[in-house]
Design an enzyme around this catalytic site. Sequence first.
Site, mmCIF file in Angstrom:
data_model
loop_
_atom_site.group_PDB
_atom_site.id
_atom_site.type_symbol
_atom_site.label_atom_id
_atom_site.label_comp_id
_atom_site.label_asym_id
_atom_site.label_seq_id
_atom_site.Cartn_x
_atom_site.Cartn_y
_atom_site.Cartn_z
ATOM 1 C CE LYS A 144 52.245 37.321 45.501
ATOM 2 N NZ LYS A 144 53.483 37.633 44.856
ATOM 3 C CE LYS A 163 47.421 36.172 39.110
ATOM 4 N NZ LYS A 163 47.670 35.427 40.340
HETATM 5 P P1 NAD Z 1 53.123 33.516 32.966
HETATM 6 O O1 NAD Z 1 51.893 34.006 32.285
HETATM 7 O O2 NAD Z 1 54.448 33.892 32.428
HETATM 8 O O3 NAD Z 1 53.093 31.907 33.077
HETATM 9 C C1 NAD Z 1 51.987 31.159 33.497
HETATM 10 C C2 NAD Z 1 52.115 29.787 32.848
HETATM 11 O O4 NAD Z 1 51.076 28.930 33.363
HETATM 12 C C3 NAD Z 1 51.984 29.812 31.325
HETATM 13 O O5 NAD Z 1 53.014 29.029 30.764
HETATM 14 C C4 NAD Z 1 50.608 29.204 31.068
HETATM 15 O O6 NAD Z 1 50.515 28.512 29.835
HETATM 16 C C5 NAD Z 1 50.502 28.253 32.254
HETATM 17 N N1 NAD Z 1 49.089 27.972 32.599
HETATM 18 C C6 NAD Z 1 48.150 28.873 32.975
HETATM 19 N N2 NAD Z 1 46.985 28.246 33.175
HETATM 20 C C7 NAD Z 1 47.188 26.934 32.928
HETATM 21 C C8 NAD Z 1 46.362 25.788 32.959
HETATM 22 N N3 NAD Z 1 45.066 25.864 33.290
HETATM 23 N N4 NAD Z 1 46.916 24.586 32.640
HETATM 24 C C9 NAD Z 1 48.222 24.503 32.303
HETATM 25 N N5 NAD Z 1 49.061 25.557 32.255
HETATM 26 C C10 NAD Z 1 48.532 26.754 32.565
HETATM 27 O O7 NAD Z 1 52.962 33.981 34.502
HETATM 28 P P2 NAD Z 1 54.110 34.059 35.632
HETATM 29 O O8 NAD Z 1 54.628 35.442 35.668
HETATM 30 O O9 NAD Z 1 55.023 32.907 35.501
HETATM 31 O O10 NAD Z 1 53.199 33.889 36.936
HETATM 32 C C11 NAD Z 1 52.749 32.616 37.390
HETATM 33 C C12 NAD Z 1 52.115 32.766 38.778
HETATM 34 O O11 NAD Z 1 53.077 33.332 39.676
HETATM 35 C C13 NAD Z 1 50.904 33.691 38.819
HETATM 36 O O12 NAD Z 1 49.930 33.191 39.718
HETATM 37 C C14 NAD Z 1 51.478 35.000 39.317
HETATM 38 O O13 NAD Z 1 50.518 35.810 39.966
HETATM 39 C C15 NAD Z 1 52.557 34.523 40.261
HETATM 40 N N6 NAD Z 1 53.666 35.482 40.472
HETATM 41 C C16 NAD Z 1 54.247 36.115 39.412
HETATM 42 C C17 NAD Z 1 55.286 37.037 39.638
HETATM 43 C C18 NAD Z 1 55.939 37.780 38.512
HETATM 44 O O14 NAD Z 1 56.633 38.794 38.775
HETATM 45 N N7 NAD Z 1 55.809 37.380 37.263
HETATM 46 C C19 NAD Z 1 55.724 37.273 40.944
HETATM 47 C C20 NAD Z 1 55.124 36.571 41.999
HETATM 48 C C21 NAD Z 1 54.089 35.687 41.750
#
Ligand code: NAD
Length: 292
Positions: free
Chosen positions: A176, A244
């Site tokens: 990734k 990040k």
């Molecule tokens: P987001 O901010 O929309 O959601 C993250 C969620 O995790 C939130 O609901 C938050 O409250 C929860 N969270 C965070 N820390 C926490 C903790 N310690 N305990 C409990 N809940 C917790 O982010 P997202 O876009 O859904 O991304 C999530 C992951 O997926 C990240 O690691 C991101 O890098 C990865 N990702 C995102 C995308 C994208 O396009 N959005 C694409 C690929 C990968």
Amino acid sequence: MSTIAFIGLGNMGRPMVAYLLKAGHQLRLYARRPEVFQHEAKPLLEAGAQVFDTPAEAAKDADFIITNVMSTADVAEVLCQGEHAVIQQAKAGAICIDHSTIDPTGTREIAATLAKQGIGFVDAPVSGGVKAATEGSLVMMLGGAATDIEKVMPIIQCYAKTITHIGDVGHGQVAKLCNQIAQVINIQGIAESMRFAASNGANLQKVFQAISGGMAGSRMLDLMGPKMVSRDFKAGIEARLHAKDFFLVKEAINKAHLDLPALQTVALQLEKLMDSGWGMDDTSSLLRVLEA
Ligand code: NAD
């Protein structure tokens, strides 16, 4: 059908849960911000998911525990640390699947802690963004033991289309981060070519059209070119997530004394982007950093 705990109901997590419910699985949800169940995540409850007060309670009796949170520290906290962590109540034989993008070394440490309690672990980061999550067509890179991979396959196939088992635990995250290096350095290259065109008074749309048909053509140019030409900086891909991931890789290569000069430069540009308050905007904002 399986019983699945799901933790992290953000932009990526919610559509995944919707696909699991549609496939008939039992879903046990935990959200750090419970107000999400009054709003964005309400349809998941209406479709039959249950809510629990802690990650540990959600994980009780679950066959699979899926995390889609944010950072390495968040995954460690949810799965292993403290009285409310998954490890406190998950049954031996359960398998954790982590879709967050985090550090490969931290991933191996988390997996080793879980293994002491007989809990399996597969790192399964994704590419394709919210669009692919919503369409159920995510690209997924897996790290873990072959026996665990075989068990998680019917679950992740509910929302991933292209699935590659890279190697041992941590290697999904390595793949990734390779994806992120190639992707964001490409975005920086596109931003620099648009900046050069503009500073020479050339028509950006015509430059984009010409080069997208040549050897510079790429899926990323097709995505970012039109956004930069029309100065559309609304996320698609939120720049804070690329930042990040780049800071993660930067830390890892510095520890390993590995020389990746383009990555170091782009990490600095992402730092400036974040300092300018554009983290929630698209990574096409790298063009605005060049202009600032
Ligand atoms: P987001 O901010 O929309 O959601 C993250 C969620 O995790 C939130 O609901 C938050 O409250 C929860 N969270 C965070 N820390 C926490 C903790 N310690 N305990 C409990 N809940 C917790 O982010 P997202 O876009 O859904 O991304 C999530 C992951 O997926 C990240 O690691 C991101 O890098 C990865 N990702 C995102 C995308 C994208 O396009 N959005 C694409 C690929 C990968």
